[in-house]
Design a protein around this motif. Sequence first.
Motif, PDB file in Angstrom:
ATOM      1  N   GLY A  77       0.825  -1.198   0.000  1.00 41.42           N
ATOM      2  CA  GLY A  77       0.000   0.000   0.000  1.00 41.42           C
ATOM      3  C   GLY A  77       0.862   1.251   0.000  1.00 41.42           C
ATOM      4  N   SER A  78       0.240   2.378   0.302  1.00 36.14           N
ATOM      5  CA  SER A  78       0.971   3.651   0.284  1.00 36.14           C
ATOM      6  C   SER A  78       0.677   4.454   1.542  1.00 36.14           C
ATOM      7  N   VAL A  79       1.561   5.393   1.822  1.00 38.79           N
ATOM      8  CA  VAL A  79       1.437   6.221   3.017  1.00 38.79           C
ATOM      9  C   VAL A  79       1.499   7.687   2.632  1.00 38.79           C
ATOM     10  N   GLU A  80       0.523   8.444   3.095  1.00 38.68           N
ATOM     11  CA  GLU A  80       0.549   9.899   2.995  1.00 38.68           C
ATOM     12  C   GLU A  80       0.522  10.461   4.405  1.00 38.68           C
ATOM     13  N   THR A  81       1.016  11.671   4.582  1.00 36.67           N
ATOM     14  CA  THR A  81       1.046  12.263   5.912  1.00 36.67           C
ATOM     15  C   THR A  81       0.388  13.637   5.916  1.00 36.67           C
ATOM     16  N   VAL A  82      -0.217  13.957   7.054  1.00 38.11           N
ATOM     17  CA  VAL A  82      -0.831  15.266   7.274  1.00 38.11           C
ATOM     18  C   VAL A  82      -0.431  15.740   8.661  1.00 38.11           C
ATOM     19  N   GLN A  83       0.337  16.822   8.735  1.00 41.30           N
ATOM     20  CA  GLN A  83       0.669  17.401  10.028  1.00 41.30           C
ATOM     21  C   GLN A  83      -0.577  18.108  10.553  1.00 41.30           C
ATOM     22  N   ALA A  84      -0.989  17.766  11.769  1.00 40.00           N
ATOM     23  CA  ALA A  84      -2.212  18.356  12.299  1.00 40.00           C
ATOM     24  C   ALA A  84      -2.201  18.335  13.820  1.00 40.00           C
ATOM     25  N   ASP A  85      -2.857  19.330  14.385  1.00 44.68           N
ATOM     26  CA  ASP A  85      -3.073  19.441  15.823  1.00 44.68           C
ATOM     27  C   ASP A  85      -4.484  18.929  16.109  1.00 44.68           C
ATOM     28  N   LEU A  86      -4.598  17.857  16.865  1.00 48.32           N
ATOM     29  CA  LEU A  86      -5.901  17.237  17.094  1.00 48.32           C
ATOM     30  C   LEU A  86      -6.820  18.066  17.982  1.00 48.32           C
ATOM     31  N   THR A  87      -6.322  19.167  18.521  1.00 53.69           N
ATOM     32  CA  THR A  87      -7.186  20.035  19.323  1.00 53.69           C
ATOM     33  C   THR A  87      -7.838  21.132  18.483  1.00 53.69           C
ATOM     34  N   VAL A  88      -7.542  21.148  17.176  1.00 54.08           N
ATOM     35  CA  VAL A  88      -8.063  22.199  16.286  1.00 54.08           C
ATOM     36  C   VAL A  88      -9.023  21.568  15.282  1.00 54.08           C
TER      37      VAL A  88
END
Length: 286
Positions: A78-89
């Motif tokens: 499979g493949s992997v993509e990433t998303v930088q994110a703050d889970l409080t927002v």
Amino acid sequence: MKSSDVRVPKIEMDDIETVNDNSFTEENCAIVTGAASGIGRATAIALAANGLTVVGTDVDTNGLREMKQKATELDLDGSVETVQADLTVDDELREIVKTANSSGQIKYLANIAGLQHIDPIDEFPPEKFDLMYQVMVRAPFYLSQLVIPHIAESDTGKGCIGNMSSVHGHYVTSDKVGYNTSKFAIRGLTQSIAAEGNGDIRSFSISTGYVSTPLVVDQIPDTAKSRDITEQEVVEDVMLGQSRNTDMMDPIDVGNLFVIGFSDLASHLNGGDLLFDGGMTSTYQL
């Protein structure tokens, strides 16, 4: 086991369990929170190894980069993509789901991100309690709310949400009120999703004892200080003292449980909790 022996192990292909499941394809997408390290990283890699498109998210950009590099090194199906994110927002939670929806059919969500703080209740910072609740309860709730319509609108209308609980979602230890409370709450969320999923959208939780993750390794000095004991005593007595097993699980062991829980092998796992704790909560020392 000595405190100096507690290390975060590397992930190798031989460590990853693969399941023959018709839904494990690159057309289908899994969201994994806390994907920069520990159990989240292991789960993202294990799901991608099983052929899924994975969107891994975390606040730690460097950790996400390392996770993606590891996935590339392993040459996963499979493949992997990433998303930088703050889970409080909330806006950033919506962006995670938007990215996943553009990457494939959202079928799976693994709510794994977590944090720890050690203090007695009368000294526990309320702002730290609020943060832990935001990351480990509210974010899983809101992400679940956002992905459920996408799962329902997918080709089969079926999918699954897996939540990371803990032995501390079954019984508590002192000085961890934020973690204890959050882990009991995530089991309630799990059962609520199952109750409303009509058997098409399943949900399960995973409860482990101590796993060799940065979260666990980093709390050893704080626990030793709060209890006025040595770091070795923390590992041998606090972490492993009640377990019938004398070693910690590896993160990939837990990642493999998410693979199984999402697969057809677990079609009757709905609202239940996978308790892999080495006997910690159900046995006692004679």
